[in-house]
Motif scaffolding. Structure first.
Motif, PDB file in Angstrom:
ATOM      1  N   GLN A   1     -39.507 -53.753  -6.567  1.00 45.08           N
ATOM      2  CA  GLN A   1     -38.153 -53.190  -6.604  1.00 45.08           C
ATOM      3  C   GLN A   1     -37.825 -52.483  -5.294  1.00 45.08           C
ATOM      4  OE1 GLN A   1     -36.174 -54.008  -8.780  1.00 45.08           O
ATOM      5  NE2 GLN A   1     -37.060 -54.079 -10.825  1.00 45.08           N
TER       6      GLN A   1
ATOM      7  N   GLN B   1     -24.922 -53.159  -5.804  1.00 45.86           N
ATOM      8  CA  GLN B   1     -25.631 -53.910  -6.837  1.00 45.86           C
ATOM      9  C   GLN B   1     -24.964 -53.733  -8.198  1.00 45.86           C
ATOM     10  OE1 GLN B   1     -28.164 -55.776  -5.530  1.00 45.86           O
ATOM     11  NE2 GLN B   1     -27.322 -54.809  -3.716  1.00 45.86           N
ATOM     12  N   ASP B   2     -25.294 -54.631  -9.135  1.00 45.66           N
ATOM     13  CA  ASP B   2     -24.859 -54.460 -10.520  1.00 45.66           C
ATOM     14  C   ASP B   2     -25.451 -53.181 -11.100  1.00 45.66           C
ATOM     15  OD1 ASP B   2     -23.595 -56.809 -10.480  1.00 45.66           O
ATOM     16  OD2 ASP B   2     -25.130 -57.960 -11.546  1.00 45.66           O
ATOM     17  N   ALA B   3     -24.733 -52.605 -12.038  1.00 41.41           N
ATOM     18  CA  ALA B   3     -25.262 -51.420 -12.720  1.00 41.41           C
ATOM     19  C   ALA B   3     -26.577 -51.760 -13.427  1.00 41.41           C
ATOM     20  CB  ALA B   3     -24.248 -50.884 -13.717  1.00 41.41           C
TER      21      ALA B   3
ATOM     22  N   LEU C   1     -30.133 -42.443  -9.549  1.00 40.70           N
ATOM     23  CA  LEU C   1     -29.776 -43.821  -9.207  1.00 40.70           C
ATOM     24  C   LEU C   1     -28.825 -44.400 -10.249  1.00 40.70           C
ATOM     25  CD1 LEU C   1     -33.114 -45.482  -8.011  1.00 40.70           C
ATOM     26  CD2 LEU C   1     -31.388 -44.308  -6.686  1.00 40.70           C
ATOM     27  N   VAL C   2     -29.162 -44.193 -11.516  1.00 37.13           N
ATOM     28  CA  VAL C   2     -28.335 -44.736 -12.597  1.00 37.13           C
ATOM     29  C   VAL C   2     -26.949 -44.073 -12.578  1.00 37.13           C
ATOM     30  CG1 VAL C   2     -28.098 -44.880 -15.101  1.00 37.13           C
ATOM     31  CG2 VAL C   2     -30.292 -45.369 -14.027  1.00 37.13           C
TER      32      VAL C   2
ATOM     33  N   LYS D   1     -36.881 -54.470  -2.185  1.00 37.55           N
ATOM     34  CA  LYS D   1     -35.533 -55.048  -2.123  1.00 37.55           C
ATOM     35  C   LYS D   1     -34.607 -54.192  -1.261  1.00 37.55           C
ATOM     36  CE  LYS D   1     -35.391 -56.808  -6.893  1.00 37.55           C
ATOM     37  NZ  LYS D   1     -34.791 -56.444  -8.211  1.00 37.55           N
TER      38      LYS D   1
ATOM     39  N   LYS E   1     -24.235 -45.490 -10.198  1.00 35.09           N
ATOM     40  CA  LYS E   1     -23.432 -46.629 -10.636  1.00 35.09           C
ATOM     41  C   LYS E   1     -22.554 -46.258 -11.827  1.00 35.09           C
ATOM     42  CE  LYS E   1     -23.352 -50.229  -9.384  1.00 35.09           C
ATOM     43  NZ  LYS E   1     -22.485 -50.827  -8.338  1.00 35.09           N
ATOM     44  N   ALA E   2     -23.062 -45.385 -12.688  1.00 33.55           N
ATOM     45  CA  ALA E   2     -22.317 -45.066 -13.909  1.00 33.55           C
ATOM     46  C   ALA E   2     -21.154 -44.122 -13.611  1.00 33.55           C
ATOM     47  CB  ALA E   2     -23.254 -44.438 -14.938  1.00 33.55           C
TER      48      ALA E   2
ATOM     49  N   ILE F   1     -35.161 -38.709  -9.936  1.00 31.54           N
ATOM     50  CA  ILE F   1     -34.732 -39.706  -8.948  1.00 31.54           C
ATOM     51  C   ILE F   1     -34.091 -40.892  -9.661  1.00 31.54           C
ATOM     52  CG2 ILE F   1     -35.550 -41.352  -7.204  1.00 31.54           C
ATOM     53  CD1 ILE F   1     -37.745 -39.334  -6.477  1.00 31.54           C
ATOM     54  N   ALA F   2     -34.769 -41.389 -10.705  1.00 30.59           N
ATOM     55  CA  ALA F   2     -34.279 -42.554 -11.445  1.00 30.59           C
ATOM     56  C   ALA F   2     -32.908 -42.263 -12.062  1.00 30.59           C
ATOM     57  CB  ALA F   2     -35.287 -42.948 -12.518  1.00 30.59           C
ATOM     58  N   ASP F   3     -32.754 -41.068 -12.629  1.00 28.14           N
ATOM     59  CA  ASP F   3     -31.478 -40.690 -13.251  1.00 28.14           C
ATOM     60  C   ASP F   3     -30.360 -40.677 -12.223  1.00 28.14           C
ATOM     61  OD1 ASP F   3     -32.636 -40.475 -15.674  1.00 28.14           O
ATOM     62  OD2 ASP F   3     -32.732 -38.281 -15.719  1.00 28.14           O
TER      63      ASP F   3
ATOM     64  N   GLU G   1     -28.831 -53.961 -12.565  1.00 28.88           N
ATOM     65  CA  GLU G   1     -29.897 -54.078 -11.572  1.00 28.88           C
ATOM     66  C   GLU G   1     -30.429 -52.693 -11.186  1.00 28.88           C
ATOM     67  OE1 GLU G   1     -31.502 -56.445 -10.127  1.00 28.88           O
ATOM     68  OE2 GLU G   1     -32.287 -55.520  -8.298  1.00 28.88           O
ATOM     69  N   VAL G   2     -29.503 -51.761 -10.967  1.00 29.64           N
ATOM     70  CA  VAL G   2     -29.916 -50.402 -10.578  1.00 29.64           C
ATOM     71  C   VAL G   2     -30.670 -49.741 -11.732  1.00 29.64           C
ATOM     72  CG1 VAL G   2     -29.104 -48.129  -9.893  1.00 29.64           C
ATOM     73  CG2 VAL G   2     -28.046 -50.155  -8.914  1.00 29.64           C
ATOM     74  N   ARG G   3     -30.196 -49.991 -12.967  1.00 33.62           N
ATOM     75  CA  ARG G   3     -30.892 -49.427 -14.119  1.00 33.62           C
ATOM     76  C   ARG G   3     -32.310 -49.998 -14.211  1.00 33.62           C
ATOM     77  NH1 ARG G   3     -30.019 -46.517 -18.477  1.00 33.62           N
ATOM     78  NH2 ARG G   3     -27.839 -46.195 -17.950  1.00 33.62           N
ATOM     79  N   HIS G   4     -32.449 -51.278 -13.881  1.00 34.13           N
ATOM     80  CA  HIS G   4     -33.756 -51.928 -13.898  1.00 34.13           C
ATOM     81  C   HIS G   4     -34.706 -51.239 -12.905  1.00 34.13           C
ATOM     82  CE1 HIS G   4     -35.829 -55.998 -14.609  1.00 34.13           C
ATOM     83  NE2 HIS G   4     -36.720 -55.113 -14.232  1.00 34.13           N
ATOM     84  N   ILE G   5     -34.205 -50.999 -11.697  1.00 38.27           N
ATOM     85  CA  ILE G   5     -35.015 -50.314 -10.679  1.00 38.27           C
ATOM     86  C   ILE G   5     -35.429 -48.941 -11.184  1.00 38.27           C
ATOM     87  CG2 ILE G   5     -34.983 -49.315  -8.360  1.00 38.27           C
ATOM     88  CD1 ILE G   5     -33.064 -51.552  -7.519  1.00 38.27           C
ATOM     89  N   ALA G   6     -34.441 -48.198 -11.721  1.00 43.91           N
ATOM     90  CA  ALA G   6     -34.711 -46.843 -12.207  1.00 43.91           C
ATOM     91  C   ALA G   6     -35.748 -46.858 -13.321  1.00 43.91           C
ATOM     92  CB  ALA G   6     -33.415 -46.195 -12.679  1.00 43.91           C
TER      93      ALA G   6
END
Lengths: 200, 200
Positions: free
Chosen positions: A14, B36-38, A48-49, A17, A52-53, A44-46, B40-45
């Protein structure tokens, strides 16, 4: 041959990319993440999400915003009668960094590009014309990139805007032809904004 | 002066914590993520969170694993009677990449380091001694780093292991393959000369 555990391999995949990140850097990052607290990694993960959200386009100028109106449109200290037209939110951020512009923006979200089959109807052009009609705009600064698509877009916009009786100007001096606004240095950007010329 | 939306600023801040990533690279990555798609980003997270939630230490050798036993310990084709002792899971991965070793591992999870107040009881030393006693080990290869802490750890382990009647060896230290004598540091040269082998 590699015996990376699957979960570690997933993260390395991941991360690699990301732009500018190769396999080796991705490994370093993954090991760094392994050394962090689980809570820190979740944080960090939150984020990122959330990116986009939570991020959307400003209702007025299409710039990135976490509210209905972006920070620039919400700023009453800005000159609301001057609109700088750019291709992309990144361009707004670049110009804002220079501090040389005190008006507001309009983000087209692209350029006219016959090669890619993109016409004015795919862009926020009508939205711009509506704004100029409604907001009593005095000047529109065309700050699309000085490449072929950007120039074509500027030309098209000039033709559309002129009949509305608004002053139309184009940034000029400073940015090399074929270059990109996003990567211009601050003084070039400042120079370019100050030296804008009225299109007759 | 920056008018980055807060959510974008959060992500840039988080990404710039990663090793080798500065502010500018973090911005590039954040903008890439925006494109990126939401999903895709959720997948990374999710993969980042899984890394911390799902990875654990192999019950037998303390290497990283997503199961109770790591891939090496689970591999019946490996020589179970030879244990290579390393400081860190990263060292296992480095040796595995070389493909030159067919035994199993024991990860100490650190080194003895009086400077940092780390003694043998903070490491998986007793665990190693127990394994050697139970598994009928024939050889222990000490592959700690050839720095002061690593050498001290190797010395300590040798003293503990010898009485158990197991063969103890140390990885070869010297000039790296492809390296040049001219540019080797003095301690490497000394080590290399002391470790000379008779050519039959």
């Amino acid at each position: 041959m590699s015996t990376y555990p699957r979960l570690l391999e997933n993260v390395i995949f991941q991360l690699s990319k990301l732009p500018g990140v190769g396999r080796r850097s991705a490994e370093r990052m993954a090991f760094w993440l392994l050394d962090q607290d689980a809570a820190e990694v979740r944080h960090i993960a939150d984020d990122l999400v959330q990116l986009k959200a939570g991020l959307r386009c400003c209702r007025r100028c299409n710039h990135l915003s976490d509210q209905e109106l972006c920070a620039v449109c919400n700023d009453s200290g800005r000159d609301q009668k001057t609109i700088c037209v750019v291709e992309d939110p990144k361009d707004v951020l670049a110009i804002e960094k220079s501090g040389a512009y005190r008006g507001v923006y309009h983000v087209l979200l692209g350029t006219i590009s016959p090669g890619d089959g993109r016409g004015p109807e795919q862009l926020k052009v009508q939205h711009l014309l509506d704004r100029v009609g409604q907001e009593g705009t005095q000047e529109v600064v065309l700050a699309t990139d000085p490449d072929s698509d950007g120039e074509m877009t500027a030309l098209y916009l000039t033709k559309q805007l002129k009949p509305l009786g608004v002053r139309v100007s184009r940034i000029g001096l400073g940015i090399p032809v074929g270059g990109s606004l996003e990567f211009a240095d601050l003084s070039t950007l400042t120079m370019s904004l100050n030296a804008r010329r009225t299109i007759e």
